[in-house]
Design a protein around this motif. Structure first.
Motif, mmCIF file in Angstrom:
data_model
loop_
_atom_site.group_PDB
_atom_site.id
_atom_site.type_symbol
_atom_site.label_atom_id
_atom_site.label_comp_id
_atom_site.label_asym_id
_atom_site.label_seq_id
_atom_site.Cartn_x
_atom_site.Cartn_y
_atom_site.Cartn_z
ATOM 1 N N CYS A 13 0.849 -1.192 0.000
ATOM 2 C CA CYS A 13 0.000 0.000 0.000
ATOM 3 C C CYS A 13 0.885 1.243 0.000
ATOM 4 O O CYS A 13 1.841 1.318 0.766
ATOM 5 C CB CYS A 13 -0.926 0.001 1.217
ATOM 6 S SG CYS A 13 -2.000 1.462 1.227
ATOM 7 N N CYS A 18 -0.813 3.329 6.472
ATOM 8 C CA CYS A 18 -1.527 2.054 6.400
ATOM 9 C C CYS A 18 -0.627 0.925 6.898
ATOM 10 O O CYS A 18 0.578 0.923 6.658
ATOM 11 C CB CYS A 18 -1.951 1.792 4.957
ATOM 12 S SG CYS A 18 -2.753 0.194 4.706
ATOM 13 N N TRP A 27 -1.876 -8.444 2.298
ATOM 14 C CA TRP A 27 -2.524 -7.219 1.788
ATOM 15 C C TRP A 27 -3.528 -7.547 0.694
ATOM 16 O O TRP A 27 -3.264 -8.390 -0.159
ATOM 17 C CB TRP A 27 -1.445 -6.276 1.240
ATOM 18 C CG TRP A 27 -1.987 -4.961 0.754
ATOM 19 C CD1 TRP A 27 -2.916 -4.191 1.357
ATOM 20 C CD2 TRP A 27 -1.588 -4.274 -0.436
ATOM 21 N NE1 TRP A 27 -3.129 -3.042 0.628
ATOM 22 C CE2 TRP A 27 -2.342 -3.067 -0.479
ATOM 23 C CE3 TRP A 27 -0.692 -4.534 -1.465
ATOM 24 C CZ2 TRP A 27 -2.208 -2.139 -1.512
ATOM 25 C CZ3 TRP A 27 -0.555 -3.621 -2.487
ATOM 26 C CH2 TRP A 27 -1.310 -2.432 -2.510
ATOM 27 N N CYS A 49 -6.946 0.327 -1.847
ATOM 28 C CA CYS A 49 -6.543 -0.546 -0.738
ATOM 29 C C CYS A 49 -7.793 -0.944 0.045
ATOM 30 O O CYS A 49 -8.610 -0.081 0.375
ATOM 31 C CB CYS A 49 -5.550 0.174 0.170
ATOM 32 S SG CYS A 49 -5.148 -0.739 1.681
ATOM 33 N N CYS A 52 -7.138 0.617 4.033
ATOM 34 C CA CYS A 52 -7.226 2.058 4.348
ATOM 35 C C CYS A 52 -8.042 2.821 3.304
ATOM 36 O O CYS A 52 -8.263 4.016 3.454
ATOM 37 C CB CYS A 52 -5.828 2.664 4.465
ATOM 38 S SG CYS A 52 -4.965 2.796 2.881
HETATM 39 ZN ZN LIG Z 1 -3.689 0.832 2.675
#
Ligand SMILES: [Zn+2]
Length: 364
Positions: A13, A18, A27, A49, A52
């Motif tokens: 990210c 984050c 992720w 993402c 976040c």
């Molecule tokens: Zn993120």
């Protein structure tokens, strides 16, 4: 991104706040449409993402992010390595000198992160140090770029800057001018070399380890080395009058001085392409270091391995595409002092009080 390469996958990210910025394990993100731009490739994939919700694109991970003329990055990198001045490059590429300057600064920052990300975890050879003398703004403002070079690998591990007072033979007119300038802009710290060399060695000296430092008999060096705590340092001094042959213990750094003088238009003596600002000179030293460590043979005649190969950091000579392939984030590659200051454009030029730190400007 480019044809013939594996499809792009965002590596982490891009949002420093984050949890998946530094450690991307587990992720998840989703594709979120495209946007088009004027430069090629015109269609850019967007993502989001799932943690976040930060939106980003494949461009976010390119060292050309936010640049209006991304296609100029590689030719400018190669031009700077081939000793071209900013104006010369601008003429050849059909852009303005300030565009070249923007690119050169961006490349310099990328180079700092690239070097830091690829440094060996410890130094296992003697280091040869020396101050490379150049000047900024005018001959009244000399400075040293202090270099630390591996005695065996010829790897350029680190560099730092030290502002100097103009010395040497001067006419009465020049002496008076120096006095006027010093009254107006102040004088450099007389211990600048000592502080700068201490910072240089500190970048490479891990606590509890032994380090052998080779240098000439400059009086600031022993004082600098005494400032470093927790490391046992052997200091081997060679007279600067000793013949400058390949057998000289200082040969690796003498060679580096020559290459730097030869490879950068801004450092040539009597040049008109000298650096207007020490900040940009240090950016160019960073770029030079990437080239000399990862792209240039130790011996041009034999076309042998690069210093980074000698140290086992990489297994082949890197192409420009590999060096510029991926944007690096300062939040993922913490920089030591003074490199952090170079990254943040915090090197003031005494005679130009208006040099504004980058953080206070709008972008990039
Ligand atoms: Zn993120």
């Amino acid at each position: 991104m480019a044809l013939g390469r594996a499809p792009f996958r965002p590596p982490h990210c891009p949002n420093p706040a984050c949890g998946f910025h530094r450690d991307p394990r587990g992720w998840r993100f989703k594709r979120a449409g495209f946007y088009t731009r004027r430069a090629r490739p015109r269609r850019i994939q967007r993502y989001r993402c799932l943690r976040c919700h930060r939106a980003f694109s494949s461009q976010t991970f390119s060292p050309t992010y936010w640049l209006r003329r991304p296609e100029l990055q590689t030719p400018i990198y190669e031009g700077l390595m081939a000793c071209a001045g900013f104006r010369q490059l601008a003429r050849g590429l059909g852009c303005s000198p300030s565009t070249v300057q923007t690119h050169a600064a961006r490349l310099g920052r990328h180079a700092l992160l690239f070097l830091q990300a690829h440094l060996p975890s410890r130094v296992t050879e003697p280091l040869v140090i020396d101050g490379f003398e150049s000047f900024e703004h005018s001959q009244y403002y000399p400075f040293h770029a202090n270099l630390a070079v591996g005695a065996e690998s010829h790897f350029l591990y680190a560099f730092s800057d030290a502002e100097l007072r103009r010395k040497g033979r001067m006419t009465p007119f020049q002496k008076a001018k120096r006095a006027r300038l010093e009254a107006r802009f102040g004088r450099p710290d007389p211990r600048a070399i000592e502080h700068s060399v201490a910072a240089l060695v500190r970048m490479l000296a891990a606590a509890g380890e032994d380090l052998e430092i080779r240098s000439d008999e400059h009086r600031a060096y022993p004082r600098a080395l005494r400032r470093i705590e927790g490391v046992s340092i052997r200091h081997r001094v060679t007279s600067s009058k000793a013949a400058r042959t390949t057998g000289n213990p200082l040969f690796p750094v003498n060679r580096m001085d020559l290459l730097l003088r030869h490879g950068g238009a801004n450092h040539k003596r009597e040049t008109i392409a000298f650096s207007k600002r020490r900040q940009s000179a240090m950016e160019r030293v960073a770029l030079f270091s990437v080239w000399v460590n990862f792209q240039k043979s130790r011996s041009e005649k034999r076309r042998d391995a690069t210093p980074a190969q000698v140290l086992g950091l990489v297994d082949h000579r890197l192409s420009t595409r590999e060096i510029l392939g991926r944007r690096l984030f300062p939040t993922r590659v913490p920089l030591p002092e003074p490199w952090e200051r170079y990254y943040e454009s915090r090197i003031p030029t005494r005679a130009r009080r208006c040099s504004v730190p980058r953080s206070r400007r709008y972008a990039a």
